[in-house]
Design an enzyme around this catalytic site. Structure first.
Site, PDB file in Angstrom:
ATOM      1  N   TYR A 156      42.551  48.243  35.679  1.00 10.08           N
ATOM      2  CA  TYR A 156      43.000  47.325  36.731  1.00 10.08           C
ATOM      3  C   TYR A 156      44.172  46.425  36.322  1.00 10.08           C
ATOM      4  CZ  TYR A 156      39.728  44.294  34.151  1.00 10.08           C
ATOM      5  OH  TYR A 156      39.043  43.616  33.169  1.00 10.08           O
ATOM      6  N   ARG A 159      43.017  36.545  29.359  1.00 13.65           N
ATOM      7  CA  ARG A 159      41.937  37.223  28.639  1.00 13.65           C
ATOM      8  C   ARG A 159      42.510  38.505  28.051  1.00 13.65           C
ATOM      9  NH1 ARG A 159      39.125  41.167  30.957  1.00 13.65           N
ATOM     10  NH2 ARG A 159      39.235  40.346  33.060  1.00 13.65           N
ATOM     11  N   HIS A 194      36.616  42.200  30.186  1.00 12.59           N
ATOM     12  CA  HIS A 194      35.739  41.202  30.802  1.00 12.59           C
ATOM     13  C   HIS A 194      34.462  41.055  29.985  1.00 12.59           C
ATOM     14  CE1 HIS A 194      33.456  38.923  33.718  1.00 12.59           C
ATOM     15  NE2 HIS A 194      32.559  39.876  33.771  1.00 12.59           N
TER      16      HIS A 194
END
Length: 373
Positions: A285, A272, A276
């Site tokens: 992260y 990805r 998100h």
């Protein structure tokens, strides 16, 4: 064509070859369009015409995704879960199915929806907050987008089994993420599918993160594809950024499930590239170097390079695909800029097949009040 990995289990005499995935992800195109693994030729590479169709849909899907992200930032959508970088998986899933098959998507699979022929405004209705589902599932043979992780995997298994009992050759394909494989619903669905030998395919888009949780923190298995063997489900892993390989593997899985070969679990290794959702900051992260590594493996650039090298895709073809995508995005912008026409009576739609008397009375009272009577 066929699934012929070379694994066996020593000691108990049980041949596990039909169940275990290939030892390395199936890849038909290297970045320079050379065969990455000759053993992968057990899968038939899609025709040039099919790959051209996939390319056009991937270009369209990316422009759609970019436009939807911008609309979310403008407040026209409540949220948008980007599928940037996962176009080969989503377009491949749509192209591997017949019109009579069923697709079970998640909230991140809008590109698969539009590749299935669903109007882009209808595909974004859920994310706009106007309805739980903006399209007709029966007409498009596409289930409503699933927000809770993995709950739709059992629905796909049940529908596939029901269709077989009806005597059809319908296959169901469920799109799930790597995070969904940690949910109990996923394992229950695989177990039931294996027992029933249901004609269902589970495509796991392993994009490395369940929101901010890396795969290493949620699974100790050598790969998600290996989860299939415990349930008697044939499994494979594929380079999810290689459109040719994704189409080849999924087409094999779908047709073998259709022919009575039982369910398949396919793990697509992808990434990805975006956040998100439009409310997420992935820099908190994951390292920038990691994202850059995967950006160099961009599925659209990879397929375009391969098709140009073969002489299948011309510069004019690429320009036409880009122009079509831009016109598509412009139409989407214009239609989502208009405020939706809302009818409060739709509160009563799709609640009961035969509305009970008290709801019929309430609907009539609402209509009278809205008309000023």
């Amino acid at each position: 064509m066929g699934h012929t990995p070379t694994h066996t289990t020593p000691g108990n005499g049980v041949e596990l070859s039909p169940w275990l995935p290939s030892q390395v992800p199936v890849s038909l195109l290297s970045p320079q369009d050379r065969t990455a693994n000759e053993a992968n030729r057990t899968y038939r590479e899609p025709s040039s015409e099919t790959l051209l169709t996939a390319y056009r849909r991937m270009v369209l899907g990316r422009r759609f995704d970019e436009q939807a992200t911008a609309l979310a930032r403008q407040g026209r959508l409540a949220v948008h879960p980007s599928s940037l970088g996962q176009e080969a998986c989503q377009v491949g899933a749509a192209l591997a199915l017949r019109d009579t098959d069923w697709l079970f998507p998640t909230y991140r699979d809008c590109v698969a929806l539009i590749s299935r022929g669903i109007d882009p405004v209808e595909a974004l209705t859920l994310l706009r907050g106007d309805a739980h589902c903006g399209y007709d599932p029966l007409h498009h043979r596409t289930a409503p987008q699933c927000t809770p992780l993995a709950t739709h995997a059992a629905h796909a298994t049940g529908l596939a089994h029901a269709e077989r009992l009806k005597g059809t050759d319908t296959v169901a394909l469920a799109l799930v993420g790597d995070g969904a494989t940690s949910e109990g619903d996923f394992h229950e669905a695989l177990n039931l599918a294996g027992v029933l030998r249901a004609p269902v395919v589970f495509l796991v888009q392993n994009n490395r993160y369940a929101i901010s949780v890396p795969l290493s923190a949620q699974c100790a298995a050598p790969g998600l594809a290996y989860k299939g063997i415990g349930y008697g489900v044939r499994s494979e892993q594929v380079d999810g950024n290689d459109a040719a390989a994704v189409l080849a593997v999924l087409s094999t899985a779908v047709e073998e499930a259709r022919a009575g070969g039982g369910p398949w679990l396919v793990e697509a290794h992808t990434y990805r590239l975006g956040p998100h959702t439009s409310a997420d900051d992935p820099s908190r992260y994951r390292p920038a170097e990691e994202a850059e590594h995967w950006r160099r493996r961009d599925p659209i650039t990879r397929l375009e390079s391969a098709l140009r090298e073969r002489g299948v895709l011309t510069a004019a073809d690429a320009d036409a695909a880009a122009a079509e995508a831009e016109a598509y995005a412009a139409d989407l912008r214009a239609r989502l800029a208009a405020d939706p026409e809302l009818n409060p009576e739709t509160l009563f739609d799709h609640v009961f097949a035969e509305p009970p008397p008290h709801l019929t009375e309430q609907r009539a009272a609402l209509r009278a009040e809205s008309e000023g009577r």
